[in-house]
Motif scaffolding. Structure first.
Motif, PDB file in Angstrom:
ATOM      1  N   PRO A   7     -46.546  -4.704 -12.129  1.00  0.00           N
ATOM      2  CA  PRO A   7     -47.122  -5.870 -11.225  1.00  0.00           C
ATOM      3  C   PRO A   7     -46.316  -7.289 -11.202  1.00  0.00           C
ATOM      4  O   PRO A   7     -46.722  -8.166 -10.341  1.00  0.00           O
ATOM      5  CB  PRO A   7     -48.426  -6.077 -11.935  1.00  0.00           C
ATOM      6  CG  PRO A   7     -48.660  -4.690 -12.516  1.00  0.00           C
ATOM      7  CD  PRO A   7     -47.361  -4.180 -13.071  1.00  0.00           C
ATOM      8  N   LEU A   8     -45.534  -7.678 -12.224  1.00  0.00           N
ATOM      9  CA  LEU A   8     -44.614  -8.624 -12.202  1.00  0.00           C
ATOM     10  C   LEU A   8     -43.483  -8.719 -11.343  1.00  0.00           C
ATOM     11  O   LEU A   8     -42.880  -9.677 -11.033  1.00  0.00           O
ATOM     12  CB  LEU A   8     -44.563  -9.109 -13.396  1.00  0.00           C
ATOM     13  CG  LEU A   8     -46.045  -9.279 -14.608  1.00  0.00           C
ATOM     14  CD1 LEU A   8     -45.377  -9.810 -15.884  1.00  0.00           C
ATOM     15  CD2 LEU A   8     -46.618 -10.394 -13.829  1.00  0.00           C
ATOM     16  N   GLY A   9     -43.171  -7.547 -10.788  1.00  0.00           N
ATOM     17  CA  GLY A   9     -41.789  -7.464 -10.307  1.00  0.00           C
ATOM     18  C   GLY A   9     -41.208  -5.933 -10.576  1.00  0.00           C
ATOM     19  O   GLY A   9     -41.761  -5.307 -10.948  1.00  0.00           O
TER      20      GLY A   9
END
Length: 118
Positions: A7-9
């Protein structure tokens, strides 16, 4: 380059990282005398870098989010090869999944040489 989406990258890990991780896990298993060159590229690298380099005998690829690991090893003479290979597959799968969070789809172990005790 192996990638992991979260979800963060995107997280990218180099082939050298995986080669070292897999190589260390395999070498720590009983009966493994060392890593063998798995291809002509490894043979050439052995000439240039010396007999031992991190990615020797290890190839890691990613297909559909799952890793395929190919290993080329040397084993000790007189040992049960099937047991050694089973030990390596369990150890490598556990180490890679614990360290990276990626799933290992398949591990192929090729025994390229049998080394006698001197």
């Amino acid at each position: 380059m192996i990638t992991l989406q979260n979800p963060l990258g995107t997280i990218s890990m180099t082939a050298d990282y995986f080669a070292e991780l897999v190589s260390q896990a395999a070498r720590s298993c009983y009966g493994v005398a060392g890593m063998a060159t798995g291809s002509r590229t490894d043979d050439l690298k052995s000439i240039v870098f010396g007999s031992d380099f991190p990615e020797k005998g290890v190839r890691v690829t990613q297909h559909d989010g799952r890793l395929t690991i190919e290993l080329h090893i040397k084993v000790g003479y007189g040992l049960n090869i099937a047991t050694i290979v089973q030990s390596i597959t369990h150890k490598v799968r556990h180490e890679v999944e614990a360290a990276t969070g990626l799933k290992v789809g398949r591990i192929e172990v090729s025994v390229d040489d049998i080394v006698a005790d001197d």
